[in-house]
Design a protein around this motif. Structure first.
Motif, PDB file in Angstrom:
ATOM      1  N   ASP A  27       0.498  -1.176  -0.241  1.00 39.90           N
ATOM      2  CA  ASP A  27       0.109  -0.341   0.188  1.00 39.90           C
ATOM      3  C   ASP A  27       0.445   1.446  -0.431  1.00 39.90           C
ATOM      4  O   ASP A  27       1.032   2.154  -0.893  1.00 39.90           O
ATOM      5  N   ARG A  30       2.043   1.771  -3.638  1.00 45.14           N
ATOM      6  CA  ARG A  30       1.313   2.083  -4.609  1.00 45.14           C
ATOM      7  C   ARG A  30       0.857   3.320  -4.685  1.00 45.14           C
ATOM      8  O   ARG A  30       0.696   5.052  -5.160  1.00 45.14           O
ATOM      9  N   GLU A  31       1.199   4.223  -2.978  1.00 48.07           N
ATOM     10  CA  GLU A  31       0.296   5.777  -2.317  1.00 48.07           C
ATOM     11  C   GLU A  31       2.076   6.684  -3.072  1.00 48.07           C
ATOM     12  O   GLU A  31       1.226   7.256  -3.401  1.00 48.07           O
TER      13      GLU A  31
END
Length: 132
Positions: A27, A30-31
């Motif tokens: 995550d 991805r951010e």
């Protein structure tokens, strides 16, 4: 806070910087990629590949390496002994440490043996199989 590894290299044949990022949490990666993609309005940001792996970084313990072995190996790297082609000879390292070539060879061999065995154990520890 997420830990990450970053390596950046420049290729003289290509404009820009190529980076490899490794994050323990997908995550977070991805951010970051979404943020970079949105912040580069001129299209100067591109992603070549995104992948997932369980390989992760491997930690190799160097506790068993003596100070003499460590300093000899550091000097060997710095003077180009491990370059291809080599820019230093075993005799050069031996002269710098006022030791025989045999003694320096034994020191470097001990470090190499430890690092190679640790690398193989870290990568093949689970399977124990040898590819031929």
């Amino acid at each position: 806070m997420s830990q990450h590894e970053t390596r950046a290299t420049t290729d003289p044949d290509e404009a820009g910087i190529r980076m490899t990022l490794s994050f323990p949490e997908p995550d977070a990666a991805r951010e970051l990629l979404l943020f970079l993609g949105r912040s580069m309005e001129d299209g100067s940001f591109s992603i070549d590949a995104v992948g997932s792996t369980d390989a992760g970084p491997h930690v190799i313990a160097v506790d068993d390496i003596t100070d003499a072995q460590r300093s000899t190996a550091s000097y060997a790297v710095a003077c180009g002994y491990y370059d291809n082609p080599r820019s230093a000879r075993l005799a050069d390292i031996a002269a710098a440490f006022d030791r025989s070539e045999s003694a320096i060879s034994q020191r470097l061999n001990a470090v190499e043996r430890h690092l190679v065995r640790s690398f193989v154990d870290a990568n093949d520890g689970e399977s124990g199989a040898v590819d031929r």
